[in-house]
Design an enzyme around this catalytic site. Structure first.
Site, PDB file in Angstrom:
ATOM      1  N   LYS A   1      38.349  28.468  38.195  1.00  0.00           N
ATOM      2  CA  LYS A   1      39.320  29.099  39.089  1.00  0.00           C
ATOM      3  C   LYS A   1      38.652  30.283  39.770  1.00  0.00           C
ATOM      4  O   LYS A   1      38.380  31.297  39.125  1.00  0.00           O
ATOM      5  CB  LYS A   1      40.559  29.593  38.336  1.00  0.00           C
ATOM      6  CG  LYS A   1      41.669  30.048  39.309  1.00  0.00           C
ATOM      7  CD  LYS A   1      42.737  30.874  38.637  1.00  0.00           C
ATOM      8  CE  LYS A   1      42.378  32.335  38.553  1.00  0.00           C
ATOM      9  NZ  LYS A   1      42.286  33.001  39.896  1.00  0.00           N
TER      10      LYS A   1
ATOM     11  N   GLU B   1      32.099  38.635  30.952  1.00  0.00           N
ATOM     12  CA  GLU B   1      31.257  39.612  31.662  1.00  0.00           C
ATOM     13  C   GLU B   1      32.222  40.515  32.411  1.00  0.00           C
ATOM     14  O   GLU B   1      32.831  40.112  33.403  1.00  0.00           O
ATOM     15  CB  GLU B   1      30.294  38.883  32.595  1.00  0.00           C
ATOM     16  CG  GLU B   1      29.092  39.722  33.005  1.00  0.00           C
ATOM     17  CD  GLU B   1      29.369  40.614  34.203  1.00  0.00           C
ATOM     18  OE1 GLU B   1      29.599  41.821  33.971  1.00  0.00           O
ATOM     19  OE2 GLU B   1      29.376  40.116  35.332  1.00  0.00           O
TER      20      GLU B   1
ATOM     21  N   CYS C   1      29.615  45.249  39.179  1.00  0.00           N
ATOM     22  CA  CYS C   1      29.798  45.874  37.866  1.00  0.00           C
ATOM     23  C   CYS C   1      28.547  46.617  37.405  1.00  0.00           C
ATOM     24  O   CYS C   1      28.623  47.455  36.503  1.00  0.00           O
ATOM     25  CB  CYS C   1      30.210  44.830  36.839  1.00  0.00           C
ATOM     26  SG  CYS C   1      29.195  43.349  36.858  1.00  0.00           S
TER      27      CYS C   1
ATOM     28  N   GLU D   1      36.385  52.659  36.058  1.00  0.00           N
ATOM     29  CA  GLU D   1      35.662  51.892  37.065  1.00  0.00           C
ATOM     30  C   GLU D   1      36.438  51.910  38.379  1.00  0.00           C
ATOM     31  O   GLU D   1      37.583  51.467  38.438  1.00  0.00           O
ATOM     32  CB  GLU D   1      35.458  50.462  36.584  1.00  0.00           C
ATOM     33  CG  GLU D   1      34.574  49.643  37.506  1.00  0.00           C
ATOM     34  CD  GLU D   1      34.299  48.247  36.964  1.00  0.00           C
ATOM     35  OE1 GLU D   1      33.163  47.778  37.117  1.00  0.00           O
ATOM     36  OE2 GLU D   1      35.226  47.637  36.394  1.00  0.00           O
TER      37      GLU D   1
END
Length: 473
Positions: free
Chosen positions: A174, A247, A281, A376
């Site tokens: 997906k 991840e 990231c 983040e």
């Protein structure tokens, strides 16, 4: 333009479904089409197709899998212009950078795994007890449910599907609901190179992903996404005790010592922080610099930052494109609005339209417990802090919940060796940044996830390890 994008199940490209989501060009803010919003019926169909295909795919030889993956790599090269246009339409990225640093790298990733799957190391057959021989087998796991993000849509799809398929598994992927098109093209090409059902693509939102994770068919779930998304997947996978490959987020520190080449470090860190609009990231998010050279470093960093600008796909002078969506733009701007009084925006902190553009932003005067330092942002934002000792530098580098990547800038080899051990991150770059060859493992510690993308280690992640013990009689 009215682009329509549907699922790819068992090798068949399906027409767009009754439930849909809008697709938006982030460089203009305009709607350009719609994509299927899949629910349980579509998920069930894709999972059954993958399960049926696995019965034969699991028994293929490494040589056959290699030949098919090499064919897929060649097909991508033949269709790379089509993939590029699909990618930049829904990401707004500069064309040349997308071609060079994402699509061509993805082809290299496939060719690496095509070779690696034939030379996977393993324990030698041996006798660990008298009259008994032990051997170790690597076997495919089964159907893998995979969820990919919107920051590198095509490349992340390759990172997910290729090691899984190379190890003998089948997949249901997906992609992010805002960037599905290039993954659908990948599935179309995979159907030419691979048997039907080995790769399936189901489009949809977070609820679609939850249906995939909770489905009884997948033996494993692999996600690249935020730490919050990883937590959601862990909860949804717990009742069926699925294997996980996650991840997740990062808050990468760049640790700069007084003996570093200050101008070089500043240029490299600025590019690492603002490449892809900071929507990576592993992007540098925090500079930790020796207090004795902080002013000189900040001057060099600002000079380097001012050379980097944002723009759309047709702007050949742009270093990076827009952030991915109105939602992401609003998120980044809210971080600026919530900055504490002691923080100072040295450059940037502004946005422009049409489109979702944010200027490269450097923020000074922050404290270690500030939201902008700990959370983040996933945008073109870099904070600056200082340290007075190596011990303090390590403490600051390790002070967030994340541990995906870090960089160390110093001329002292002993110091770089010490910090590469002491910093809790899956990758530590020394006097360089953002280099991720196919041969090297990519994955983090702590809240940055579990498991590795790329390298032979990811083949282990997508394999069951079986011990066979045979008696001599």
């Amino acid at each position: 333009m009215d682009l329509t994008v549907g699922n790819v199940i068992d090798g068949v490209v399906r027409p767009i479904g009754q439930l849909t989501t809008d697709l938006v060009n982030p460089a203009t803010g305009e709607r350009v089409g719609s994509a299927t919003l899949s629910r349980s019926a579509e998920v069930d169909e894709a999972m059954e197709a993958a399960a049926a295909a696995w019965q034969s795919w699991r028994r293929t030889t490494p040589r056959e899998r290699q030949e098919r993956l090499l064919h897929l790599a060649s097909l991508i090269e033949e269709n790379i212009d089509r993939i590029l246009e699909a990618e930049v339409l829904l990401t707004g990225k500069p064309r040349q950078a997308t071609l060079d640093f994402e699509l061509r790298r993805a082809v290299d990733n496939i060719r690496f795994f095509a070779g690696a799957l034939r030379v996977v190391p393993g324990a030698a057959q041996n006798e660990y007890a008298v009259g008994l021989t032990s051997s170790i087998r690597r076997e495919p796991i089964g159907v893998i449910a995979q969820i990919t993000p919107w920051n590198f849509p095509f490349m992340m799809a390759v990172w997910k599907i290729v090691p899984a398929i190379a190890a003998g598994n089948t997949v249901v992927l997906k992609p992010a609901e805002t960037t599905p098109t290039s993954s659908v093209i990948l599935a179309e090409l995979a159907h030419i190179a691979l048997p039907s059902g080995v790769m399936n693509v189901v489009l949809g939102d977070r609820d679609t992903g939850r249906l995939m994770v909770e489905h009884n068919r997948p033996a494993m779930v692999s996600l690249t996404g935020s730490t919050r998304a990883g937590s959601d997947v862990m909860r949804s996978a717990a009742p069926t005790v699925k294997r996980l490959h996650l991840e997740l987020g990062g808050k990468a520190p760049a640790v700069v010592f007084a003996d570093a080449d200050i101008d070089y470090a500043a240029r490299q860190i600025a590019e690492g922080a603002f490449w892809n609009g900071g929507q990576s990231c592993t992007a540098e998010a925090r500079v930790l610099v020796d207090a004795t050279v902080k002013d000189r470093f900040v001057d060099a960093l600002l000079a380097a930052t001012k050379q980097l600008r944002t723009g759309g796909p047709d702007d050949t002078t742009a270093f990076y494109g827009p952030v991915a969506s109105q939602t992401q733009l609003d998120r980044v701007l809210r971080f600026f609005e919530r900055l504490p009084r002691h923080a100072r925006i040295l450059t940037g902190g502004t946005s422009s339209g049409p489109g979702f553009f944010v200027d490269p932003t450097v923020i000074d005067g922050v404290n270690d417990d500030d939201e902008i330092v700990r959370e983040e942002v996933f945008g073109p934002v870099l904070t600056v802090q200082s340290f007075t000792s190596e011990e303090e530098a390590v403490r600051l580098a390790n002070s967030t919940p994340y541990g995906l990547a870090a960089s160390v800038w110093t001329a002292d080899q002993g110091r770089s060796a010490r910090l590469s051990i002491e910093i809790d991150a899956g990758t530590v770059w020394v006097n360089c940044t953002q280099n991720i060859p196919s041969e090297t493992p990519h994955g983090g510690f702590k809240s940055s996830g579990v498991g590795k993308d790329l390298s032979v280690y990811s083949l282990d992640d997508y394999s069951n390890i079986k011990h066979v013990l045979t008696a001599h009689r």
